[in-house]
Design a protein around this motif. Structure first.
Motif, short mmCIF file in Angstrom:
data_model
loop_
_atom_site.label_atom_id
_atom_site.label_comp_id
_atom_site.label_asym_id
_atom_site.label_seq_id
_atom_site.Cartn_x
_atom_site.Cartn_y
_atom_site.Cartn_z
N ILE A 239 -45.37 -20.71 -61.06
CA ILE A 239 -44.83 -22.06 -60.79
C ILE A 239 -45.94 -22.98 -60.27
O ILE A 239 -46.04 -24.14 -60.67
N ASP A 240 -46.83 -22.44 -59.43
CA ASP A 240 -47.98 -23.22 -58.95
C ASP A 240 -48.89 -23.61 -60.12
O ASP A 240 -49.42 -24.72 -60.17
N ILE A 241 -49.05 -22.65 -61.06
CA ILE A 241 -49.89 -22.92 -62.23
C ILE A 241 -49.29 -24.04 -63.06
O ILE A 241 -49.98 -24.99 -63.45
N ALA A 242 -47.96 -23.96 -63.28
CA ALA A 242 -47.28 -25.00 -64.08
C ALA A 242 -47.40 -26.36 -63.38
O ALA A 242 -47.73 -27.36 -64.02
N ASP A 243 -47.15 -26.38 -62.08
CA ASP A 243 -47.24 -27.65 -61.34
C ASP A 243 -48.65 -28.22 -61.43
O ASP A 243 -48.83 -29.44 -61.60
#
Ligand SMILES: *Cc1c(COP(=O)(O)O)cnc(C)c1O
Length: 504
Positions: A239-243
Motif C-alpha cells: 500500500i505504501d508502494i502504491a501511494d
C-alpha cells in the motif's frame, strides 16, 4: 569371478516403452490416406491464376499410423495428469474435466467469431459473467478480456498506462521493476519504449521500499510489481508502494500471475492497483504449457478504464453487444477477435463449480501445501528466507555447497525419478534458486512421495556422489543435451546420421 559387463543396447533402439519415433514425413507413402474419397466430379475451374500448381507435400499415412505417431509423441511428454508438476511461478494445477465438457459443448465449440451478435448472445453473456467474477474477485471496476496470455496482458496494461499518460500530454519515460520480477515484466516495458529501472530486493526478499522511493520522480510512468512476488512472499509494503507511485502521478501495474495465492482473500483493488493481468490458465485452471492457448484478462482502475482495448462487451436493453469502435480514448485493438473463448468457458466453469467459498478454499489449500513442502524440506534443502511462504517454496543452493553438485545437476536427477524439475535459477535474486509450487490440487500422499524423493536426492548429493548427478539423467530417451545447441539447432530425427545428412 566378476560377471562380464552386458551390452544392453537393443536392436531397434527402443527400450521397453521408450519407443523411438521417426518424423511423420519419414513415414510418408504418397497417395496413402486415412479415408477413401470419391474422385472430384467434373467442374468449372474458377480459381484462375490462384489455383495451386502441384501437391502441397502433406505426408500420406493411414489412420492407425497417425494415431500411433501422436500417441507415442504424447508419451514422451510430462503432464500434470501424470504427477506433481512443481514448476514454481507457473501454477500447474489440475484442470477439472467438467471444464473440458463445457468447452466442448457444440454451442460454444462451433462458434465463429464473425457471427452476428444476435446469434451469439449466450457467448457474450458468458464473457460478461466471467468479467463480473473477475471484477468482483479483484475489487476492480473494469476488465479487458482480449489478451491471450499473461505477457500479452502485461502489454495490454502497459499500453493502457501509456495511453493515459499521453492523454494528459505527459510522455513519461521510466518504469520501476523489482529485480525479482518475471522476465516478461521488463521485456514488456522495454518493448514499448520504456526505460526499465531495476529496484533491489531487501534481505526479506521483498521490494526495498527506501530504494523504491528514492527512484521516484516526475518522469516515472509507473511500476510493475508482482504480488505475491516470485520469491513466494507477500509484498507487505504494497500500500505504501502504491501511494508512493501515485504520489508522483505514476500508475501501479500488478503482475497478477500469482493470484492463486490470494484469490478470495485479498482484493488487489483495495491495495491501490491500477492494472493487473490474471492468468486464467494459472489461477482458474485452464490447461497450459506447450505453448498455449492461455488467456490473460486485465482488470483496470477507474483512471485507466477509458483507455482499455477494443472490443468489449456491453449489456443494454436489447441484450448483449460488442463495442468495436470507441471515441478516441481506447489505445486500439490488441487481437483479431474478442479473446480466447475456450479458456473463458473453462475458467467460468471452474468458478461456478467451486463457488465463491470454493475459490477462497483454493488459495488456502495452495498456501497450506506450499508451506507443508517448505516445512518438510527446510532441514534438507536451504530455505531462501525465514518464516512461512505464500503459494510457493523457495530454496537456494547453500545445501549443495562443497558437494560439486549444482542446481541443474539436481534437477536432471529429478527427471530420472519421474518428476518434472522445479523452476531453477529463478528468481535471480536467490543464488542457485529452486522454486517449487505444489498448488492446491496435490494430495498429502502425492506430496509426501515427492518430498521423500527430494530429500533422498539431497542426501545423495551430500554423501559425495557427485559423479551420479553429473551423469543424470540416465533413464530418459535422450541423456543430457547441450541445451543451448538443442534450442538453436534441434535434432528432430531419431537417427542422428540422417540428420547429419540432412544438414549437409
Ligand atoms: C506466468 C507468468 C507470467 C507470464 O504469463 P504467460 O501467460 O506465460 O505469458 C508473468 N509473470 C509471472 C510472475 C508469471 O508467473
Amino acid at each position: 569371478m566378476s560377471p562380464q559387463p552386458v551390452n544392453t543396447d537393443t536392436v531397434s533402439g527402443n527400450r521397453g516403452l521408450m519407443i523411438e519415433e521417426p518424423l511423420i514425413f519419414e513415414m510418408d507413402v504418397r497417395g496413402r490416406s486415412g479415408v477413401d474419397l470419391p474422385d472430384v466430379p467434373k467442374h468449372q475451374e474458377r480459381l484462375g491464376k490462384s489455383k495451386r500448381k502441384g501437391a502441397i507435400g502433406l505426408p500420406g499415412l493411414a489412420e492407425p499410423q497417425v494415431v500411433r505417431h501422436y500417441t507415442k509423441l504424447s508419451q514422451k511428454n510430462y503432464a500434470i495428469d501424470m504427477s506433481v508438476y512443481p514448476l514454481g511461478s507457473c501454477t500447474m494445477k489440475h484442470n477439472p474435466r467438467i471444464n473440458e465438457k463445457m468447452a466442448r459443448l457444440p454451442g460454444i465449440a462451433d462458434l465463429h467469431p464473425m457471427q452476428p451478435v444476435s446469434t451469439v448472445q449466450g457467448a457474450l453473456e458468458l464473457i460478461d459473467t466471467l468479467a463480473h467474477w473477475l471484477k468482483t474477485l479483484t475489487g476492480m471496476p473494469a476488465v479487458a478480456m482480449s489478451p491471450a496470455a499473461g505477457a500479452h496482458g502485461e502489454l495490454c496494461g502497459m499500453l493502457t498506462i501509456r495511453a493515459a499518460h499521453l492523454a494528459k500530454g505527459d510522455a513519461r519515460k521510466r518504469i520501476l521493476v523489482p529485480e525479482s520480477a518475471h522476465g516478461t515484466n521488463p521485456a514488456t516495458a522495454a518493448s514499448i519504449g520504456y526505460e526499465v529501472d531495476p529496484v533491489p530486493a531487501d534481505e526479506r526478499g521483498r521490494v526495498d521500499l527506501k530504494a523504491f522511493k528514492a527512484k521516484l520522480g516526475p518522469d516515472v510512468a509507473g511500476t510493475m510489481i508482482t504480488n505475491p512476488n516470485t520469491c513466494g512472499l507477500f509484498e507487505n509494503d504494497i500500500i505504501d508502494i502504491a501511494d508512493a507511485v501515485h504520489g508522483v502521478g505514476g500508475y501501479f501495474y500488478c503482475d497478477g500471475a500469482n493470484f492463486n495465492a490470494i484469490v478470495g482473500r485479498v482484493r488487489p483493488g483495495d491495495l491501490g492497483v491500477d492494472a493487473m493481468h490474471i492468468n486464467l490458465h494459472k489461477t482458474f485452471s485452464t490447461p497450459h504449457g506447450g505453448g498455449g492457448p492461455g488467456s490473460g484478462p486485465v482488470v483496470l482502475s477507474e483512471a485507466l478504464a477509458p483507455y482499455a482495448p477494443l472490443p468489449y462487451v456491453t449489456h443494454g436493453p436489447n441484450g448483449f453487444d460488442l463495442v468495436e469502435h470507441d471515441g478516441d480514448k481506447s489505445f486500439g485493438r490488441l487481437k483479431g477477435f474478442h479473446g480466447q473463448m475456450g479458456m473463458f468457458t473453462r475458467a467460468l466453469s471452474y468458478m461456478l463449480s467451486h463457488g465463491a467459498d470454493g475459490l477462497r478454499q483454493v488459495s488456502g489449500d495452495a498456501v497450506l501445501n506450499a508451506n507443508y513442502l517448505l516445512a518438510a524440506l527446510r532441514d534438507d534443502l536451504t530455505a531462501a528466507f525465514p518464516g512461512t511462504c505464500m503459494h510457493e517454496a523457495l530454496f537456494n543452493d547453500d545445501f549443495l555447497e562443497g558437494t560439486d553438485v549444482t542446481t541443474l545437476d539436481f534437477a536432471k536427477a529429478m527427471i530420472d525419478e519421474g518428476y518434472h524439475p522445479m523452476t531453477m535459477y529463478f528468481p535471480l535474486v536467490v543464488h542457485g534458486a529452486l522454486l517449487m509450487e505444489p498448488t492446491e490440487t496435490e494430495s498429502k500422499i502425492g506430496l509426501d512421495r515427492y518430498i521423500s524423493v527430494v530429500k533422498g536426492l539431497a542426501k545423495r548429493a551430500k554423501s559425495g556422489d557427485a559423479a551420479y548427478f553429473h551423469g543424470a539423467p540416465y533413464h530418459t530417451p535422450r541423456r543430457r543435451l547441450d541445451e543451448t545447441l538443442a534450442a538453436r539447432q534441434p535434432i528432430l530425427r531419431w537417427k542422428p546420421e540422417q540428420s547429419k545428412q540432412a544438414a549437409e
